[in-house]
Design an enzyme around this catalytic site. Structure first.
Site, PDB file in Angstrom:
ATOM      1  N   SER A  97      -2.437  -2.995 -16.302  1.00  0.00           N
ATOM      2  CA  SER A  97      -1.051  -3.458 -16.170  1.00  0.00           C
ATOM      3  C   SER A  97      -0.622  -4.191 -17.442  1.00  0.00           C
ATOM      4  CB  SER A  97      -0.968  -4.432 -14.983  1.00  0.00           C
ATOM      5  OG  SER A  97       0.174  -5.240 -15.045  1.00  0.00           O
TER       6      SER A  97
ATOM      7  N   TYR B   5      -2.586 -11.593  -9.505  1.00  0.00           N
ATOM      8  CA  TYR B   5      -2.491 -10.208  -9.990  1.00  0.00           C
ATOM      9  C   TYR B   5      -2.909 -10.127 -11.448  1.00  0.00           C
ATOM     10  CZ  TYR B   5      -0.153  -5.699 -10.914  1.00  0.00           C
ATOM     11  OH  TYR B   5       0.138  -4.400 -11.261  1.00  0.00           O
TER      12      TYR B   5
HETATM   13  P1  NAP Z   1       2.442   0.908  -4.475  1.00  0.00           P
HETATM   14  O1  NAP Z   1       3.701   1.682  -4.555  1.00  0.00           O
HETATM   15  O2  NAP Z   1       2.400  -0.371  -3.727  1.00  0.00           O
HETATM   16  O3  NAP Z   1       1.234   1.877  -3.938  1.00  0.00           O
HETATM   17  C1  NAP Z   1      -0.035   1.311  -3.755  1.00  0.00           C
HETATM   18  C2  NAP Z   1      -0.958   2.361  -3.166  1.00  0.00           C
HETATM   19  O4  NAP Z   1      -2.252   1.781  -3.001  1.00  0.00           O
HETATM   20  C3  NAP Z   1      -0.524   2.819  -1.787  1.00  0.00           C
HETATM   21  O5  NAP Z   1      -0.923   4.173  -1.599  1.00  0.00           O
HETATM   22  C4  NAP Z   1      -1.324   1.907  -0.872  1.00  0.00           C
HETATM   23  O6  NAP Z   1      -1.452   2.478   0.417  1.00  0.00           O
HETATM   24  C5  NAP Z   1      -2.645   1.872  -1.626  1.00  0.00           C
HETATM   25  N1  NAP Z   1      -3.505   0.732  -1.297  1.00  0.00           N
HETATM   26  C6  NAP Z   1      -3.195  -0.585  -1.334  1.00  0.00           C
HETATM   27  N2  NAP Z   1      -4.266  -1.323  -0.977  1.00  0.00           N
HETATM   28  C7  NAP Z   1      -5.275  -0.444  -0.698  1.00  0.00           C
HETATM   29  C8  NAP Z   1      -6.623  -0.596  -0.279  1.00  0.00           C
HETATM   30  N3  NAP Z   1      -7.156  -1.804  -0.039  1.00  0.00           N
HETATM   31  N4  NAP Z   1      -7.368   0.527  -0.103  1.00  0.00           N
HETATM   32  C9  NAP Z   1      -6.833   1.747  -0.326  1.00  0.00           C
HETATM   33  N5  NAP Z   1      -5.554   1.971  -0.737  1.00  0.00           N
HETATM   34  C10 NAP Z   1      -4.796   0.861  -0.915  1.00  0.00           C
HETATM   35  O7  NAP Z   1       1.945   0.543  -5.958  1.00  0.00           O
HETATM   36  P2  NAP Z   1       2.277   1.274  -7.349  1.00  0.00           P
HETATM   37  O8  NAP Z   1       3.459   0.636  -7.972  1.00  0.00           O
HETATM   38  O9  NAP Z   1       2.244   2.751  -7.144  1.00  0.00           O
HETATM   39  O10 NAP Z   1       1.001   0.807  -8.210  1.00  0.00           O
HETATM   40  C11 NAP Z   1      -0.186   1.565  -8.208  1.00  0.00           C
HETATM   41  C12 NAP Z   1      -1.151   0.881  -9.151  1.00  0.00           C
HETATM   42  O11 NAP Z   1      -0.526   0.727 -10.430  1.00  0.00           O
HETATM   43  C13 NAP Z   1      -1.545  -0.527  -8.724  1.00  0.00           C
HETATM   44  O12 NAP Z   1      -2.881  -0.785  -9.115  1.00  0.00           O
HETATM   45  C14 NAP Z   1      -0.599  -1.416  -9.521  1.00  0.00           C
HETATM   46  O13 NAP Z   1      -1.127  -2.719  -9.712  1.00  0.00           O
HETATM   47  C15 NAP Z   1      -0.524  -0.657 -10.804  1.00  0.00           C
HETATM   48  N6  NAP Z   1       0.645  -0.902 -11.641  1.00  0.00           N
HETATM   49  C16 NAP Z   1       1.906  -0.756 -11.109  1.00  0.00           C
HETATM   50  C17 NAP Z   1       3.007  -0.937 -11.967  1.00  0.00           C
HETATM   51  C18 NAP Z   1       4.431  -0.813 -11.484  1.00  0.00           C
HETATM   52  O14 NAP Z   1       5.334  -1.262 -12.216  1.00  0.00           O
HETATM   53  N7  NAP Z   1       4.697  -0.225 -10.323  1.00  0.00           N
HETATM   54  C19 NAP Z   1       2.801  -1.231 -13.309  1.00  0.00           C
HETATM   55  C20 NAP Z   1       1.492  -1.410 -13.781  1.00  0.00           C
HETATM   56  C21 NAP Z   1       0.431  -1.218 -12.934  1.00  0.00           C
HETATM   57  P3  NAP Z   1      -1.771   1.546   1.724  1.00  0.00           P
HETATM   58  O15 NAP Z   1      -1.136   0.209   1.494  1.00  0.00           O
HETATM   59  O16 NAP Z   1      -1.146   2.311   2.848  1.00  0.00           O
HETATM   60  O17 NAP Z   1      -3.259   1.478   1.813  1.00  0.00           O
HETATM   61  C1  GCO Z   2       5.747  -8.033 -11.602  1.00  0.00           C
HETATM   62  C2  GCO Z   2       5.524  -6.545 -11.535  1.00  0.00           C
HETATM   63  C3  GCO Z   2       4.468  -6.122 -12.559  1.00  0.00           C
HETATM   64  C4  GCO Z   2       4.246  -4.638 -12.483  1.00  0.00           C
HETATM   65  C5  GCO Z   2       3.239  -4.176 -13.463  1.00  0.00           C
HETATM   66  C6  GCO Z   2       3.660  -4.395 -14.866  1.00  0.00           C
HETATM   67  O1  GCO Z   2       5.954  -8.648 -10.547  1.00  0.00           O
HETATM   68  O2  GCO Z   2       5.714  -8.552 -12.730  1.00  0.00           O
HETATM   69  O3  GCO Z   2       5.145  -6.142 -10.242  1.00  0.00           O
HETATM   70  O4  GCO Z   2       3.286  -6.816 -12.329  1.00  0.00           O
HETATM   71  O5  GCO Z   2       3.810  -4.277 -11.237  1.00  0.00           O
HETATM   72  O6  GCO Z   2       1.960  -4.646 -13.204  1.00  0.00           O
HETATM   73  O7  GCO Z   2       2.749  -3.701 -15.712  1.00  0.00           O
END
Ligand code: NAP
Ligand code: GCO
Length: 265
Positions: free
Chosen positions: A145, A158
């Site tokens: 992230s 986080y």
């Molecule tokens: P999201 O929309 O909340 O999706 C999260 C996924 O993980 C869902 O399928 C959820 O399904 C699953 N999950 C959560 N806890 C779990 C567990 N204990 N065991 C198995 N599955 C689990 O999140 P996202 O935005 O797609 O993010 C995905 C990844 O990218 C995360 O690691 C997040 O930190 C990272 N990330 C996101 C962003 C962003 O801006 N969106 C940026 C950087 C990094 P269930 O809850 O139904 O299990």
């Molecule tokens: C926040 C956001 C971020 C993104 C992502 C950025 O609250 O700042 O959720 O943490 O999820 O991780 O890279």
């Protein structure tokens, strides 16, 4: 050269693949030729996602499995290896965030974020690695992230998890490198998914959420990312095109980490 990016004949496990970034990356891996295995915690969502993948032409198989429960993870990996074969590509994507100021955050809440976002990738990597070592090849991709590098108020748990995941990535790269297993990270910027929906919600008067405007001003690309923006990077790190890339965090952030931010008007 272009064949280096093919994933034909490969088996990819994407954790947290029922929607969001996980579904986007799993779809890309499937379109590049891989058979996709994915998991999440809710049975109905796993079933619905499996149908969605298949309707989209992706050969996908879903498991109900919580990445923090080692017994569930080991059982899932054993079932995959028995039914489909050794997992060639692991994407540790499953993750949560809790936006709570430290003073107000319970220890339980802090631990839950660390458990899913940092201990989970350890558990799944530990379960999948023996098959890769036996096969003398593998790809592990940890979804880090911006918070692997930067902080902001209310996301301390986080950021601690994602900072730790960056270093776990580098250490697994060191430990597994001699087995021809490459371990890298992808650091997405701000991506439009259910996880960030609260940060993009329109105000009562219809104006943009202040954080939405803030991120636009901090991103040279002047937009939020979409899960599809991660398709190329994840296929690259999952393929033979990255066989000499190891211990690297590839930031896919529209330039946020390079930018001091646009001067407010
Ligand atoms: P999201 O929309 O909340 O999706 C999260 C996924 O993980 C869902 O399928 C959820 O399904 C699953 N999950 C959560 N806890 C779990 C567990 N204990 N065991 C198995 N599955 C689990 O999140 P996202 O935005 O797609 O993010 C995905 C990844 O990218 C995360 O690691 C997040 O930190 C990272 N990330 C996101 C962003 C962003 O801006 N969106 C940026 C950087 C990094 P269930 O809850 O139904 O299990
Ligand atoms: C926040 C956001 C971020 C993104 C992502 C950025 O609250 O700042 O959720 O943490 O999820 O991780 O890279």
């Amino acid at each position: 050269m272009i064949n280096n990016f093919s994933l034909e004949g490969k088996i990819a496990l994407v954790t947290g693949g029922t929607y969001g970034i996980g579904m986007g990356m799993a779809t890309a891996l499937g379109k590049a030729g891989a058979k996709v295995i994915f998991n999440a915690r809710k049975a109905d969502a796993v079933k619905a996602a499996e149908s969605e993948y298949r309707a989209n032409g992706v050969d996908a198989y879903g498991y109900v499995c919580d990445v923090t429960k080692e017994d569930q993870v080991v059982a899932m990996v054993k079932d995959v290896e028995a039914k489909h074969g050794t997992i060639d590509i692991l994407v540790n994507n499953a993750g949560i965030i809790k936006r709570i100021p430290v003073i107000e955050m319970s220890v339980e809440d802090f631990k839950e974020v660390i458990d899913i976002d940092l201990v989970g990738p350890f558990i799944v990597s530990k379960a999948v690695a023996p098959g890769m070592i036996a096969k003398k090849a593998g790809k592990i991709i940890n979804i880090c992230s911006m918070m692997s590098e930067l902080g902001r108020e209310t996301v301390s748990a986080y950021a601690a998890a994602k900072g730790g995941l960056k270093m776990l990535t580098k250490n697994l790269a060191c430990e597994f490198g001699e087995h021809n297993i490459q371990v890298n990270g992808i650091g997405p910027g701000y991506i439009a998914t259910p996880q960030t929906a609260p940060l993009r919600q329109k105000q009562a008067d219809g104006s943009p959420h202040p954080f939405d405007s803030f991120i636009i001003s901090k991103t040279p690309a002047a937009r939020w990312g979409n899960p599809e923006d991660l398709s190329g990077p994840v296929v690259f790190l999952a393929s033979g095109a990255s066989d000499f890339v190891n211990g690297h965090i590839l930031y896919v952030d529209g330039g946020i980490l390079a930018y001091i931010g646009k001067q407010p008007k």
